[in-house]
Motif scaffolding. Structure first.
Motif, mmCIF file in Angstrom:
data_model
loop_
_atom_site.group_PDB
_atom_site.id
_atom_site.type_symbol
_atom_site.label_atom_id
_atom_site.label_comp_id
_atom_site.label_asym_id
_atom_site.label_seq_id
_atom_site.Cartn_x
_atom_site.Cartn_y
_atom_site.Cartn_z
ATOM 1 N N GLN A 248 0.793 -1.069 0.101
ATOM 2 C CA GLN A 248 -0.062 0.012 -0.167
ATOM 3 C C GLN A 248 0.993 1.135 0.195
ATOM 4 O O GLN A 248 0.388 2.283 -0.303
ATOM 5 C CB GLN A 248 -0.959 -0.055 1.321
ATOM 6 C CG GLN A 248 -2.035 -1.072 1.091
ATOM 7 C CD GLN A 248 -2.945 -0.864 2.417
ATOM 8 O OE1 GLN A 248 -2.348 -1.219 3.603
ATOM 9 N NE2 GLN A 248 -4.075 -0.584 2.523
ATOM 10 N N ILE A 249 2.101 1.229 0.441
ATOM 11 C CA ILE A 249 2.879 2.507 0.471
ATOM 12 C C ILE A 249 2.986 3.124 -0.842
ATOM 13 O O ILE A 249 3.235 2.388 -1.845
ATOM 14 C CB ILE A 249 4.352 2.096 0.851
ATOM 15 C CG1 ILE A 249 4.368 1.436 2.409
ATOM 16 C CG2 ILE A 249 5.399 3.289 0.970
ATOM 17 C CD1 ILE A 249 5.534 0.900 2.853
ATOM 18 N N THR A 250 2.769 4.380 -0.809
ATOM 19 C CA THR A 250 2.882 5.167 -1.993
ATOM 20 C C THR A 250 4.024 5.820 -2.363
ATOM 21 O O THR A 250 4.920 5.915 -1.472
ATOM 22 C CB THR A 250 1.656 6.084 -2.071
ATOM 23 O OG1 THR A 250 1.575 7.134 -0.945
ATOM 24 C CG2 THR A 250 0.076 5.264 -2.026
ATOM 25 N N GLY A 251 4.263 6.906 -3.118
ATOM 26 C CA GLY A 251 5.470 7.679 -3.629
ATOM 27 C C GLY A 251 6.582 6.718 -4.069
ATOM 28 O O GLY A 251 6.425 5.514 -4.475
ATOM 29 N N TRP B 9 -0.561 1.148 5.971
ATOM 30 C CA TRP B 9 0.732 1.973 5.341
ATOM 31 C C TRP B 9 0.267 2.404 4.141
ATOM 32 O O TRP B 9 1.454 2.643 3.428
ATOM 33 C CB TRP B 9 1.710 0.826 5.356
ATOM 34 C CG TRP B 9 2.415 0.637 6.818
ATOM 35 C CD1 TRP B 9 2.247 -0.501 7.518
ATOM 36 C CD2 TRP B 9 3.130 1.578 7.557
ATOM 37 N NE1 TRP B 9 3.021 -0.331 8.658
ATOM 38 C CE2 TRP B 9 3.227 1.067 8.709
ATOM 39 C CE3 TRP B 9 3.226 3.058 7.656
ATOM 40 C CZ2 TRP B 9 4.010 1.677 10.046
ATOM 41 C CZ3 TRP B 9 3.843 3.719 8.729
ATOM 42 C CH2 TRP B 9 4.049 2.856 9.909
ATOM 43 N N ALA B 10 -0.788 2.738 3.801
ATOM 44 C CA ALA B 10 -0.962 3.471 2.399
ATOM 45 C C ALA B 10 -0.829 5.086 2.407
ATOM 46 O O ALA B 10 -1.395 6.013 2.443
ATOM 47 C CB ALA B 10 -2.625 3.301 2.202
ATOM 48 N N VAL B 11 0.641 5.255 2.648
ATOM 49 C CA VAL B 11 1.358 6.626 2.847
ATOM 50 C C VAL B 11 2.563 6.711 2.114
ATOM 51 O O VAL B 11 3.224 5.847 1.423
ATOM 52 C CB VAL B 11 1.687 6.768 4.130
ATOM 53 C CG1 VAL B 11 0.619 6.766 5.326
ATOM 54 C CG2 VAL B 11 2.654 5.700 4.675
ATOM 55 N N ASP B 12 2.692 7.875 1.749
ATOM 56 C CA ASP B 12 4.146 8.258 1.048
ATOM 57 C C ASP B 12 5.104 8.444 1.844
ATOM 58 O O ASP B 12 4.971 9.335 2.941
ATOM 59 C CB ASP B 12 3.865 9.379 0.050
ATOM 60 C CG ASP B 12 5.037 9.853 -0.680
ATOM 61 O OD1 ASP B 12 6.244 9.406 -0.240
ATOM 62 O OD2 ASP B 12 4.966 10.632 -1.530
#
Lengths: 457, 71
Positions: A248-251, B9-12
């Motif tokens: 799910q981690i973006t960027g 953890w759907a984060v930048d």
């Protein structure tokens, strides 16, 4: 390798794990010194040999099947079949299980896990010194090192393990997957094995059997601390991109992760390793009234208690958790000793087993609601999941197999050494051979000297 | 609801700072930590004084001599 950045990352990761493996060798050196220091002089060589031979036996069996279990068992048998696809690249006949320019990670990753296997087996080895047959211990070493612990790692220490997904199980630096299981296994074995002769008075009062060489013991535990630091680094993925994680981690920002591929930092775990060590040492000094053996072991127990959540704790939390764990472990050790007449020769069940169990339970509360994984659909960390996880590690995969196999060995008469041998010492025959050899070579040298004197005249 | 403020953890990662639990309680944690440290010294001082007081009356002359010889 696609491009130089990818190549550099891969080679860095390869070297990173290689360094951790070298550091972790010190854990085994430390365990050997600790066991020899704790044993009496008449058992030194056998005690040492018993632990040294864990290295080759666990290594070859971990190559033959242990490593495959890790990749094939994440959902087996309760949540799916064997993952033969992932397992295929880790079978002993796979071309990735050797020098292969297209794969630079399998060997060092295998070795990092292997060193954990040695540790699990060595924890059991310490608790049974001076009365177990080496043959019996070496069977236990293979079972705990290449079967039971690696099954628990597949279930609870793998980014796709069912315990992580369904229970939200979180155990970043192995409070449960190494320490609770090995401590539980050791407890199962010593319950069947029984105490050393003289450990308990006729009225059941336990006698202290002090270490033969406290200095060796001290250096041993300091080496274990040092190796444990390498172990912490080995439990991390040093650098990985969000697309590499594929969660799910973006960027585009790369990160270090724990074994579950969830973010952490090497800096953070360095804080926490040292603060939990300190909390453990301070609490152990107070609770044991300055007993050196317990104070040093308490440092280790402090780290082990905090290890489940040391990827995320604040350093002061790590210190307090380490301290609380040590107090519980110390009290529990003596209560169990008196209640069940247990002879845990080096306190391994307490320092590893109870500390690991307690650490898992505490982390369920302190990390309540924190995501256990970067992947969608995984349960969050929670107290119930951590408690069930602790039961699985300590009792289901640790205590029960250890007790059952020890029972079979006892029934076959191959578990414990004869009483006569225990009294005279396991090194009795070697001591005599040593004395005979010494006398023979001294006599030969004297004869040579005398002959030269005659010749000179 | 999560103790560290992240429930997934759907984060930048470029936007992520502290990830430890109970953020905002740092001062309280330091107070607890300092109390633990000071408390440790207090307990240790008292215990050592009692131990030394007891020890000064337990020395047997022959045993003390043996210790001196042992070096």
């Amino acid at each position: 390798m696609d491009g130089n950045l990818n190549a550099l990352t891969t080679v860095f990761t390869e070297f990173y794990y290689w360094v951790t493996v070298v550091f972790m060798f010190l854990i085994h050196v430390g365990f050997c010194m600790y066991e020899v220091g704790a044993s009496r002089a008449r058992n030194h060589m056998h005690t040492l040999m018993k632990n040294i031979m864990i290295i080759p036996l666990v290594t070859v069996t971990f190559f033959f099947f242990g490593w495959w279990i890790y990749w094939a068992f994440p959902n087996f048998p309760f949540w799916g079949g064997l993952d033969t696809e992932s397992g295929a690249a880790n079978l002993p006949w796979a071309d990735t299980m050797g020098p292969n320019a297209g794969d630079r990670i399998t060997g060092v990753f295998w070795a990092a896990f292997l060193l954990f296997s040695w540790t699990a087996a060595s924890i059991v080895s310490g608790s049974v010194i001076e009365r177990i047959r080496s043959s019996a211990l070496w069977v236990h070493a293979v079972l705990i090192g290449s079967v039971w612990w690696i099954i628990d790692a597949a279930w609870g220490w793998h980014y796709g393990g069912w315990m992580v997904r369904e229970l939200g199980y979180h155990d970043a630096y192995a409070s449960g997957v190494i320490h609770a299981i090995a401590g539980g296994y050791a407890l199962g074995v010593i319950m069947v094995l029984g105490p050393r002769l003289g450990k308990f008075a006729k009225d059941g009062t336990p006698r202290d059997i002090p270490p033969h060489n406290p200095w060796l013991l001290t250096i041993g535990i300091f080496l274990i601390y040092t190796g444990f630091w390498g172990f912490y680094a080995a439990c991390n993925v040093p650098v990985i991109s969000p697309e590499g994680i594929d969660g799910q981690i973006t960027g585009v920002t790369w990160t270090a992760t724990n074994i579950y591929l969830a973010p952490t930092t090497l800096s953070g775990i360095t804080f926490n390793f040292l603060m939990s060590l300190s909390g453990g040492l301070m609490a152990a000094y107070v609770i044991s009234k300055g007993d050196a053996f317990w104070t040093f072991s308490g440092g280790l127990a402090g780290i082990i208690t905090a290890s489940a959540g040391n990827d995320l704790y604040h350093p002061i939390q790590a210190m307090i958790i380490g301290a609380v764990g040590v107090v519980i472990v110390y009290k529990l050790h003596y209560w169990m000793e008196r209640k069940f007449k247990l002879d845990d020769a080096v306190g391994a069940v307490a320092v590893h087993g109870y500390a690991g169990f307690v650490g898992l339970v505490i982390s369920g509360f302190v990390l309540w609601g924190v995501p256990s994984s970067p992947y969608e659909g995984y349960a969050a960390i929670n107290p119930v999941g951590q408690f069930i996880g602790a039961i699985i590690m300590f009792f289901v995969l640790g205590f029960v197999p250890g007790w059952a196999v020890a029972k079979m060995q006892a029934a076959a008469g191959v578990l414990r050494i004869p009483e006569e041998v225990e009294l005279q010492g396991l090194d009795y025959a070697e001591h005599h051979a040593y004395e005979d050899a010494k006398a023979a070579i001294i006599a030969a040298d004297k004869e040579e000297l005398a002959n030269r004197g005659v010749a000179a005249k | 609801m999560s103790t560290n403020g992240y429930s997934n953890w759907a984060v930048d990662m470029a936007d992520v700072g502290a990830i430890y639990p109970f953020q905002g309680s740092e001062v309280l944690m330091v107070i607890v930590g300092v109390a633990f440290w000071i408390g440790w010294h207090r307990i240790q001082f008292v215990r050592e004084r009692e131990h030394l007081e007891k020890a000064r009356h337990t020395g047997d002359e022959e045993k003390v001599k043996a210790q001196l010889e042992r070096y």
